[in-house]
Design a protein around this motif. Structure first.
Motif, PDB file in Angstrom:
ATOM      1  N   THR A  30      15.215   4.154  -3.330  1.00  0.00           N
ATOM      2  CA  THR A  30      13.982   4.843  -3.691  1.00  0.00           C
ATOM      3  C   THR A  30      12.828   4.100  -3.041  1.00  0.00           C
ATOM      4  N   LEU A  31      12.020   4.819  -2.291  1.00  0.00           N
ATOM      5  CA  LEU A  31      10.880   4.239  -1.574  1.00  0.00           C
ATOM      6  C   LEU A  31       9.599   4.877  -2.096  1.00  0.00           C
ATOM      7  N   GLN A  32       8.451   4.422  -1.606  1.00  0.00           N
ATOM      8  CA  GLN A  32       7.176   4.952  -2.080  1.00  0.00           C
ATOM      9  C   GLN A  32       6.329   5.456  -0.922  1.00  0.00           C
ATOM     10  N   ALA A  33       5.604   6.504  -1.194  1.00  0.00           N
ATOM     11  CA  ALA A  33       4.552   6.990  -0.304  1.00  0.00           C
ATOM     12  C   ALA A  33       3.234   6.650  -0.977  1.00  0.00           C
ATOM     13  N   SER A  34       2.224   6.295  -0.213  1.00  0.00           N
ATOM     14  CA  SER A  34       0.963   5.887  -0.826  1.00  0.00           C
ATOM     15  C   SER A  34      -0.223   6.524  -0.121  1.00  0.00           C
ATOM     16  N   VAL A  35      -1.364   6.431  -0.745  1.00  0.00           N
ATOM     17  CA  VAL A  35      -2.606   6.976  -0.207  1.00  0.00           C
ATOM     18  C   VAL A  35      -3.763   6.187  -0.803  1.00  0.00           C
TER      19      VAL A  35
END
Length: 169
Positions: free
Chosen positions: A25-30
């Motif tokens: 499980t990875l993360q996308a960020s903003v």
């Protein structure tokens, strides 16, 4: 018999899960970014114009008017809008759009500058602009052409809207 064993093996392969698979499980960020703010520093005013339909008054980037208007009118004022809350080195388009009211049509022309970059925009044309490294406020000078769309009454004050739009690329 070989056909039965092959069919059974194929069925078993389709229904079993691989023991060699894995997942992560990875993360996308903003980063949050607030919208710019607009402040009208000076309302654009063309002074007095002839009353008849079709009369046109044109203002240049220094606030001087020509055409069917009274160039000596004390109310003449170049418009000014300040755009704040920008991020450094941000590419955007600046679009200024005029409109038509019951009595007037305004076709704005503007000059936008942050002291480093300067761009002139025409009515409804998106013009590219990139903020400087300090995200200095953009000051927009508003001028252009005002045309009488329907006969006016002497002494009455008339107005027409225009829109300043900053859209990020």
């Amino acid at each position: 018999m070989n056909k039965k064993i092959f069919a059974a093996t194929a069925l078993l392969a389709m229904t079993s899960t691989s023991l060699l698979a894995s997942s992560e499980t990875l993360q996308a960020s903003v980063n949050g970014w607030s919208e710019p703010t607009f402040v009208e520093d000076n309302a654009v005013h063309f002074g007095k114009i002839r009353l008849a339909t079709g009369s046109t008054c044109t203002m240049d980037n220094a606030g001087a008017v020509t055409g069917d208007c009274d160039a000596s009118d004390a109310n003449i004022q170049l418009g000014g809008v300040t755009v704040s809350g920008l991020a450094p080195n941000s590419a955007m388009n600046i679009t200024v759009s005029g409109s038509t009211s019951a009595n007037l049509t305004f076709a704005p022309v503007t000059t936008a500058t942050d002291g480093t970059t300067s761009v002139t925009t025409a009515n409804t044309v998106a013009s590219p602009f990139t903020t400087d490294a300090s995200a200095t406020d953009i000051v927009i000078g508003v001028y252009g052409a005002m045309t009488v769309a329907a006969d006016l009454t002497a002494g009455d004050l008339y107005a027409v809207d225009y829109t300043v739009d900053v859209s990020f690329q």
